[in-house]
Design a protein around this motif. Structure first.
Motif, short mmCIF file in Angstrom:
data_model
loop_
_atom_site.label_atom_id
_atom_site.label_comp_id
_atom_site.label_asym_id
_atom_site.label_seq_id
_atom_site.Cartn_x
_atom_site.Cartn_y
_atom_site.Cartn_z
N TYR A 18 24.23 32.39 68.08
CA TYR A 18 25.13 33.37 67.47
C TYR A 18 24.44 34.49 66.70
N LYS A 25 27.69 39.82 57.60
CA LYS A 25 28.09 38.73 58.50
C LYS A 25 28.17 39.18 59.96
N ASP A 67 32.98 32.89 59.61
CA ASP A 67 32.32 31.60 59.43
C ASP A 67 32.92 30.83 58.25
N GLN A 90 32.47 27.79 66.52
CA GLN A 90 31.68 27.56 65.32
C GLN A 90 30.68 26.41 65.46
N TYR A 111 30.72 35.80 67.19
CA TYR A 111 31.81 34.90 66.82
C TYR A 111 32.54 34.36 68.06
N SER A 156 36.20 26.76 60.42
CA SER A 156 35.70 26.14 61.64
C SER A 156 36.72 25.18 62.26
#
Length: 404
Positions: free
Chosen positions: A164, A177, A101, A157, A181, A104
Motif C-alpha cells: 500500500y 496519509k 486507515d 486493510q 487504499y 478496518s
C-alpha cells in the motif's frame, strides 16, 4: 430481521430493504437530484410474489432528510409499502467509500465514528460528506434504530506496507496519509466469499483474483481469505481502464498537460476522471455501445476494447505473480458478469499460467447466476459471480449487531 441499506451520495440516495431471515429484497430504489429544483424518487417493491411493482415520482427534494423521509413513507404506505410501521426496521447499514486507515472493519455508529468519517473528508471529498448526511439523517429520523457503517476500503486493510505504500517521500504518507487504499471492497469481499463456497473450501483457505468490471473497475488479489493487493489507489482513479477514468498512467502526464496546455490541477483531474478511459479512447463509456461500434467497423472503438481487455489481462498476470498462483479468477459487476467478449479476450493468453477458459461455456453462460466458465482440467477455475453489495452490507451489519 429487517435491515435498510443506504448508499448516500452528494445528491442521491440509494436504498434497499432486506429481510435477513430469508435474505430477500423487499424494496429498492433511488432518490436523485437532491438539492435541485426538481428531484426524483424511483421505488420498487417486491411484495412476496412474482409481480414486481415500480413507482416513480418527481418533486423538489431539498435535502437528504426530506429524501429519506419520503423513502420511509413509501416503505410503509398502503400502495407502495411492505411494512406496517417504519419501527419494524431493525437496523440501518450504510455504505461509506473512504474509511482511510482509521477503520478496518464495519462499525456501530456513535459520535466518535461520525467524527472519524468527518476527519477523512480530505481523502474522500466527493463521497464522505454525502455519506455523513445520510448517517446523520437516519440517526435523527429513527433515533432508536442502530446504524452500522461498512467501508469500501476496509477489505483492503489487510494489505502489507509493501503493497500500500507509494515510493514518495515518507512525510507525505505520515502527514497526508497518501497511500493505496483501494475501493469496491464490499463487492470484492462478497465475491471472494462466494468463490470459496463454489470451491467447497473454507474462506480462510481460499486464494482468488476478484475482477470487478463496470463503469468503475478494480481487481483484488485475495490470499487465504485476506486481500494482499488491489488495483485502485489513493482514489478510484488508479489501476484498470474504466468508463471515464484513465486508470494507471505515467504521473508525468499531469505536469506535461499543465505546461503544454495551460491546464489547472482541477481541470486535469476532471479530464482524467470524467473524460478519459473508454470515453477518451473512442467517445463512448458504455461497453454495449462500444461493441455496436466495433461491429460497424469503428477503429477507435476496437482500440478501446483491446486496451481495456489488455489492461485486465496485465493485472490478472500481476496478481497471479503476487499470489504465487491461486484457486480461481472471478469476474463480477456489469461488464464482468454480462460481457462474454471481454472475458474471452481478457483470458485468451492465460492458459500457460494455468487459467484456461472454455469458450462455449463463456459465450453461453446464463445471466444472473454464479457459473464456472473454465475448461475441464484447468488448474485455476474461472467463475462468473454476480456481486451483491447490498446483501454484503446487510450481512456485515447483522454480524456487528450480533457481536455487541
Amino acid at each position: 430481521m429487517k435491515i435498510l441499506v443506504l448508499n448516500s451520495g452528494s445528491s442521491s440516495l440509494k436504498y434497499q430493504l432486506l429481510d435477513m431471515d430469508s435474505t430477500t429484497v423487499l424494496t429498492t430504489g433511488l432518490v436523485e437530484r437532491i438539492g435541485e429544483s426538481i428531484g426524483a424518487v424511483r421505488h420498487k417493491r417486491f411484495p412476496g410474489s412474482p409481480k414486481e411493482e415500480s413507482f416513480s415520482y418527481e418533486m423538489p427534494i431539498k435535502d437528504h432528510a426530506f429524501g429519506l423521509t419520503k423513502v420511509m413513507d413509501l416503505i410503509v404506505a398502503k400502495d407502495t409499502g411492505v411494512l406496517e410501521n417504519i419501527s419494524d426496521v431493525d437496523a440501518i447499514g450504510h455504505r461509506v467509500v473512504q474509511g482511510g486507515d482509521l477503520f478496518s472493519q464495519p462499525m456501530l455508529v456513535d459520535d466518535s465514528v461520525v467524527e472519524g468519517i468527518r476527519k477523512l473528508i480530505p481523502l474522500g471529498p466527493l463521497h464522505n460528506p454525502g455519506h455523513l448526511a445520510g448517517i446523520e439523517t437516519a440517526r435523527k429520523l429513527l433515533p432508536g434504530v442502530p446504524n452500522v457503517v461498512v467501508f469500501d476500503t476496509a477489505f483492503h486493510q489487510t494489505m502489507a506496507p509493501e503493497a500500500y505504500r507509494y515510493a514518495i517521500p515518507k512525510e507525505y504518507y505520515t502527514e497526508l496519509k497518501i497511500r493505496r487504499y483501494g475501493f469496491h471492497g464490499t463487492s470484492h469481499g462478497y465475491v471472494a466469499k462466494q468463490c470459496a463456497k463454489l470451491l467447497g473450501k473454507p474462506f480462510s483457505e481460499t486464494s482468488c483474483i476478484t475482477v470487478h468490471l463496470g463503469n468503475g473497475c478494480s481487481m483484488d488479489a485475495v490470499k487465504n481469505g485476506k486481500c494482499i493487493d488491489t488495483s485502485m489507489g489513493l482514489t478510484p482513479l488508479g489501476g484498470l481502464v474504466m468508463g471515464t477514468r484513465c486508470g494507471d498512467i505515467d504521473p508525468a502526464v499531469i505536469a506535461f498537460l499543465a505546461s503544454n496546455k495551460g491546464l489547472t490541477a482541477e481541470e486535469i483531474d476532471t479530464i482524467l476522471n470524467k473524460q478519459s478511459g473508454l470515453k477518451g479512447l473512442c467517445g463512448y463509456n458504455d461497453m454495449r455501445d462500444i461493441h455496436a461500434r466495433v461491429s460497424e467497423g469503428d477503429a477507435d472503438a476496437e482500440l478501446a476494447l483491446k486496451v481495456f481487455c489488455r489492461r485486465v489481462t496485465q493485472f490478472i498476470g500481476q496478481d497471479l505473480a503476487v499470489l504465487g498462483g491461486c484457486d480461481a479468477i472471478c469476474f463480477t459487476a456489469g461488464i464482468g458478469e454480462n460481457d462474454a467478449v471481454v472475458r474471452q479476450l481478457a483470458c485468451a493468453t492465460l492458459a500457460p499460467l494455468g487459467a484456461v477458459i472454455d469458450s462455449d461455456k463463456n459465450m453461453h453462460a446464463p445471466r444472473g447466476q454464479a457459473v464456472e466458465i473454465s475448461a475441464a482440467g484447468s488448474p485455476i477455475k474461472i467463475f462468473i459471480i454476480p456481486t451483491n453489495e447490498e446483501l454484503e452490507i446487510a450481512t456485515e451489519t447483522l454480524e456487528v449487531l450480533r457481536n455487541q
